[in-house]
Design an enzyme around this catalytic site. Structure first.
Site: not given
Ligand SMILES: C[S@@+](CC[C@H](N)C(=O)[O-])C[C@H]1O[C@@H](n2cnc3c(N)ncnc32)[C@H](O)[C@@H]1O
Length: 431
Positions: A229, A234, A344
């Site tokens: 998140a 979002k 993205c």
């Molecule tokens: C693309 S960003 C998300 C952007 C966010 N949804 C927004 O709209 O601002 C991906 C996020 O996934 C988190 N992430 C990566 N692996 C994860 C996991 N196994 N469980 C939870 N979060 C994870 C990362 O730390 C990062 O903050």
């Protein structure tokens, strides 16, 4: 004495191109300098990163042998300043020579002076002959982007505008309203000066990044699970639409940013710091948004270093993580529930290929999306794929539904392969 802008721009390039650092991290690591110099250094380094292929092609005829990487970076800085940023010729050459001296590269000062004088004399004419979009795009990316490669690469030559999302009913003054519902301000607009920012009415979010939450279309009061998140763009959209959001994020400090963002916007969500692959809710959710970690190649307009740092072999580990997150999301989805998967990324292996595999592996059904405001982004399979050639970041978005319990039972009856129902269903045929 070298000037502070060139000095900082050189540090940024060295950090990205020789130590493989992200540009934002390299900016954070700069020593304290005037904000104006820092902004100019960022602009200059980003310009070199956008046009490294073209700059090297311009320099090529004037170099008899490969210079050390630091010298090449100084040459790129001097050439970029003159060719792309309207720096007067004597300043572009002189500051590059001073920079070399200040970096103990005195033995190369003569070479830098001679080469850049030739660039000043002949570089602009040479540029006319070059296929800049092709030169500035790594071969692996060009081939992966298929028919859209040229449009994407042309868009990468320019700084991205500043897009914002606004609270329902609020129109930020001076922002260009986009058909998809976002508002656009010119590149370089200071975020804190955005109309409505201080009052918590707007947040920065690329127009494409605003689509996944819109396509999930939560109903007021609906329970929604927002996986991966942070920093919460979002989450804010879903909460602003009245959903009861549970936001799961693995990184504690990024979750703190999300919490701060929601506070500024006066919005609320349940926040859980956990690995989404392992965490499970007490009750399944009727609606899930999975904004999976990815290569982020769709954001290369804003982060031009990404195309230098990513390598094709990096994609295997990220797609394995995306599959695990899809597995987890499918488990947490209620029968009949919907899941929006978003990345993205412009890479097909992080997009449609993940959804094809998830449909086969998990028995989820791909439900075609409709986007009347941007019909060109809807693929023949019914997914949404935006790219910078459309004036926004590159995103892949798909909607999956979990068959209801009743349907699932029917499928169990015909589960031994080959399952006729699957063969007849075009969504499964694509899988
Ligand atoms: C693309 S960003 C998300 C952007 C966010 N949804 C927004 O709209 O601002 C991906 C996020 O996934 C988190 N992430 C990566 N692996 C994860 C996991 N196994 N469980 C939870 N979060 C994870 C990362 O730390 C990062 O903050």
């Amino acid at each position: 004495m070298s000037d502070p802008t060139r000095d900082a721009a050189f540090s940024l390039l060295q950090a990205v191109l020789t130590r493989h650092s992200l540009l934002d991290a390299a900016l954070d690591a700069l020593p304290a300098i005037e904000p104006r110099d820092r902004a100019a250094a960022h602009r200059l380094a980003a310009c070199v990163l956008r046009h490294a292929g073209t700059l090297d092609a311009v320099l090529e005829p004037f170099l008899r042998r490969e210079p050390p990487p630091a010298v090449r970076n100084i040459l790129r800085l001097g050439a970029a300043a003159f060719l792309f940023l309207e720096t007067p010729p004597h300043a572009a050459v002189g500051t590059a020579v001073d920079l070399a001296r200040s970096k103990k590269l005195e033995p190369f000062a003569g070479l830098i002076n001679a080469v850049l004088r030739k660039v000043v004399a002949h570089g602009a004419a040479e540029l006319e002959e070059l296929d800049m979009p092709r030169l500035d795009t790594p071969a692996w990316a060009w081939s992966a982007w298929g028919k859209d490669a040229r449009a994407i690469a042309e868009a990468h030559a320019h700084e991205a505008p500043l897009d914002v999302s606004a609270m329902p009913g609020f129109t930020p003054e001076g922002g260009e309203p986009l058909p998809t519902g976002s508002f656009r301000f010119p590149a370089g607009t200071p975020v804190a000066e955005l109309p409505g920012f201080a009052e918590g009415k707007v947040w920065v979010q690329d127009a494409a990044a605003a689509l996944p939450a819109k396509l999930l279309a939560p109903k007021p009061g609906e329970r929604v699970l927002d996986l991966c998140a942070a920093p919460g763009g979002k989450t804010a959209q879903l909460a602003a639409l009245g959903a009861r959001v549970t936001a799961v994020e693995r990184d504690k400090s990024r979750m703190a940013t999300l919490t701060g963002n929601l506070k500024r916007l006066n919005l609320a969500a349940e926040t859980i710091v956990a690995d989404a692959r392992k965490w499970r809710p007490a009750e399944p959710f009727p609606a899930i948004l999975l904004d999976a970690p990815c290569s982020a190649t769709g954001t290369a307009r804003r982060h031009p270093e990404l195309l230098h740092l990513r390598k094709p072999m990096d994609f295997a580990s990220v797609t394995a993580l995306q599959d695990k997150l899809l597995d987890a999301a499918a488990e947490m989805l209620a029968p009949g529930g919907r899941l929006i998967y978003a990345v993205c990324s412009l890479q097909p292996e992080e997009g449609a290929a993940r959804i094809d595999a998830a449909c086969t592996r998990l028995g989820l059904k791909r439900e075609p999306l409709s986007l009347p405001a941007l019909p060109e982004a809807v693929t023949p399979q019914g997914d949404v794929r935006t790219h910078p050639g459309m004036g926004m970041d590159g995103f892949f978005i798909a909607r999956l539904v979990k068959p209801s319990a009743h349907k699932a039972e029917e499928e169990v009856e015909c589960a031994s392969p080959p399952c006729l129902a699957r063969e007849l269903d075009p969504a499964y045929r694509d899988a």
